[in-house]
Enzyme design. Structure first.
Site, PDB file in Angstrom:
ATOM      1  N   ASP A 109      -1.779  -0.317   5.771  1.00  0.00           N
ATOM      2  CA  ASP A 109      -1.830  -0.296   7.318  1.00  0.00           C
ATOM      3  C   ASP A 109      -2.997   0.330   7.507  1.00  0.00           C
ATOM      4  O   ASP A 109      -3.213   0.905   8.760  1.00  0.00           O
ATOM      5  CB  ASP A 109      -1.074   1.322   7.731  1.00  0.00           C
ATOM      6  CG  ASP A 109      -1.882   2.520   6.862  1.00  0.00           C
ATOM      7  OD1 ASP A 109      -2.625   1.763   5.133  1.00  0.00           O
ATOM      8  OD2 ASP A 109      -2.235   3.665   6.603  1.00  0.00           O
ATOM      9  N   LYS A 138      -9.989  -2.166  -3.269  1.00  0.00           N
ATOM     10  CA  LYS A 138     -10.034  -2.783  -1.494  1.00  0.00           C
ATOM     11  C   LYS A 138     -10.930  -2.711  -1.032  1.00  0.00           C
ATOM     12  O   LYS A 138     -10.724  -1.364  -0.802  1.00  0.00           O
ATOM     13  CB  LYS A 138      -8.130  -2.658  -0.944  1.00  0.00           C
ATOM     14  CG  LYS A 138      -7.343  -2.802  -1.491  1.00  0.00           C
ATOM     15  CD  LYS A 138      -5.964  -1.897  -0.737  1.00  0.00           C
ATOM     16  CE  LYS A 138      -5.266  -1.187  -1.131  1.00  0.00           C
ATOM     17  NZ  LYS A 138      -4.208   0.076  -0.609  1.00  0.00           N
ATOM     18  N   ASP A 169       0.960  -1.604   0.239  1.00  0.00           N
ATOM     19  CA  ASP A 169      -0.447  -0.152   0.284  1.00  0.00           C
ATOM     20  C   ASP A 169       0.900   1.074  -0.390  1.00  0.00           C
ATOM     21  O   ASP A 169       2.229   1.295   0.459  1.00  0.00           O
ATOM     22  CB  ASP A 169      -0.920   0.179   1.571  1.00  0.00           C
ATOM     23  CG  ASP A 169      -1.645   1.321   1.187  1.00  0.00           C
ATOM     24  OD1 ASP A 169      -2.296   1.386   0.497  1.00  0.00           O
ATOM     25  OD2 ASP A 169      -2.170   1.448   2.648  1.00  0.00           O
ATOM     26  N   SER A 173      -3.025   1.524  -4.384  1.00  0.00           N
ATOM     27  CA  SER A 173      -3.721   1.982  -3.532  1.00  0.00           C
ATOM     28  C   SER A 173      -4.522   1.958  -3.784  1.00  0.00           C
ATOM     29  O   SER A 173      -4.793   2.431  -5.286  1.00  0.00           O
ATOM     30  CB  SER A 173      -2.504   2.828  -3.801  1.00  0.00           C
ATOM     31  OG  SER A 173      -3.479   4.437  -3.414  1.00  0.00           O
ATOM     32  N   ASN A 174      -5.691   2.825  -2.770  1.00  0.00           N
ATOM     33  CA  ASN A 174      -7.051   2.861  -3.269  1.00  0.00           C
ATOM     34  C   ASN A 174      -6.793   4.896  -2.866  1.00  0.00           C
ATOM     35  O   ASN A 174      -8.072   5.270  -3.902  1.00  0.00           O
ATOM     36  CB  ASN A 174      -7.737   2.488  -1.841  1.00  0.00           C
ATOM     37  CG  ASN A 174      -8.203   1.425  -1.733  1.00  0.00           C
ATOM     38  OD1 ASN A 174      -8.508   0.265  -2.958  1.00  0.00           O
ATOM     39  ND2 ASN A 174      -8.822   1.229  -0.822  1.00  0.00           N
ATOM     40  N   ASN A 175      -5.461   5.116  -3.017  1.00  0.00           N
ATOM     41  CA  ASN A 175      -5.718   6.877  -3.601  1.00  0.00           C
ATOM     42  C   ASN A 175      -5.952   6.703  -5.404  1.00  0.00           C
ATOM     43  O   ASN A 175      -5.574   6.193  -6.557  1.00  0.00           O
ATOM     44  CB  ASN A 175      -4.432   6.704  -3.296  1.00  0.00           C
ATOM     45  CG  ASN A 175      -4.841   9.033  -3.756  1.00  0.00           C
ATOM     46  OD1 ASN A 175      -4.601   9.241  -4.351  1.00  0.00           O
ATOM     47  ND2 ASN A 175      -3.632   8.874  -2.432  1.00  0.00           N
ATOM     48  N   ASP A 232      -0.216   5.049   1.152  1.00  0.00           N
ATOM     49  CA  ASP A 232      -0.845   5.891   1.587  1.00  0.00           C
ATOM     50  C   ASP A 232      -0.737   5.616   3.822  1.00  0.00           C
ATOM     51  O   ASP A 232      -1.358   4.570   3.613  1.00  0.00           O
ATOM     52  CB  ASP A 232      -1.740   6.524   1.691  1.00  0.00           C
ATOM     53  CG  ASP A 232      -2.397   7.025   0.440  1.00  0.00           C
ATOM     54  OD1 ASP A 232      -1.790   8.554   0.362  1.00  0.00           O
ATOM     55  OD2 ASP A 232      -2.773   6.454  -0.494  1.00  0.00           O
TER      56      ASP A 232
END
Length: 266
Positions: free
Chosen positions: A216, A191, A16, A49-51, A18
């Site tokens: 995280d 995710k 991940d 990443s979900n960003n 962030d």
């Protein structure tokens, strides 16, 4: 717990961004140093990443600037995977996007048509990511399209997002407002939906039994790994805290304060 035994078959790390590699613009040095070490030891690394702030090459540039080796093809974001899924489902489909430029760029590149706020034609999808400029007007426009038959699609369900100055509302908070207003349940691509990880595993030819997910968050990163039968490593440099681990029904395989703690077991 014998971490060495748990990790002995691992050859790939899915990491991940962030809360693991950085907090917004600030690198998390202990974790960055571990990723360099893992590369030198021959481990394959991908980033998940979900960003949705940036397109993939933007994240590659950001990581390399921070001293983390990363190629565009190693980076998978919920925006990139969502765009691909929707284009396969409805080629050239019409989309009203609530999100930042990274999300919109991935949707355009996939061949989907982005609609303006005022459009005489209906949308096929209302796609929602984190939008730091989210307004009542955007919510109203999204609701109008949903009530006319559009499908609500969320890039990720994260209720919050960690930054170097504290936690801010995430995409999940915006999605929840549209779900409540429209009565429609969003389809989540990012995710912890298995779709995003299975796409990565297939694309990079990572074998599940040789792969570990590092994140995280218990509710996205760890749950994702559990949903797909992949080893999970929770690092406490982002959202999750030790108290949450103790009370959670979803348990990671390994918990570390920083990724540097893993070095002696590889």
């Amino acid at each position: 717990m014998d971490h060495r035994a748990i990790l002995q078959n691992i050859r790939n790390f899915i990491v991940d961004l962030d809360g693991v590699v950085y907090l917004l613009h600030t690198p998390i040095r202990e974790n960055v140093d571990f990723l360099r070490f893992a590369r030198l030891r021959g481990f394959r690394i991908a980033f998940l990443s979900n960003n949705t702030f940036l397109p993939r090459e933007g994240y590659a540039a950001k990581l390399n600037t921070m001293g983390v080796e990363a190629k565009v093809e190693e980076i998978f974001t919920s925006a990139f995977v969502t765009a691909g899924y929707l284009q396969r489902e409805k080629p050239g489909g019409r989309v009203y996007a609530i999100g930042e430029e990274g999300l919109k760029e991935e949707l355009r590149r996939a061949g989907l048509k982005l609609l303006p706020r005022f459009s005489p034609r209906g949308a096929d999808f209302v796609v929602v990511g984190l939008d730091r400029r989210f307004t009542f007007q955007k919510m109203k426009t999204g609701l109008d399209f949903l009530l006319k038959g559009a499908q609500l699609v969320g890039t990720n369900p994260d209720p919050t997002y960690p930054t170097d100055s504290g936690v801010i509302p995430g995409a999940g908070a915006i999605i929840a407002s549209l779900e409540r207003a429209s009565g429609q349940r969003a389809r989540i691509i990012g995710k912890p939906s298995p779709d995003i990880l299975l796409f990565l595993l297939e694309t990079l030819r990572f074998r599940r039994e040789e792969t570990a997910v590092i994140g995280d968050r218990i509710d996205t990163d760890v749950l994702l790994g559990k949903n797909c039968g992949v080893l999970t490593i929770l690092v406490l440099t982002g959202v999750a805290k030790r108290e949450e681990v103790l009370s959670s029904p979803v348990q990671p395989d390994i918990v570390v304060h920083t990724l540097q703690e893993l070095r002696e077991f590889l």
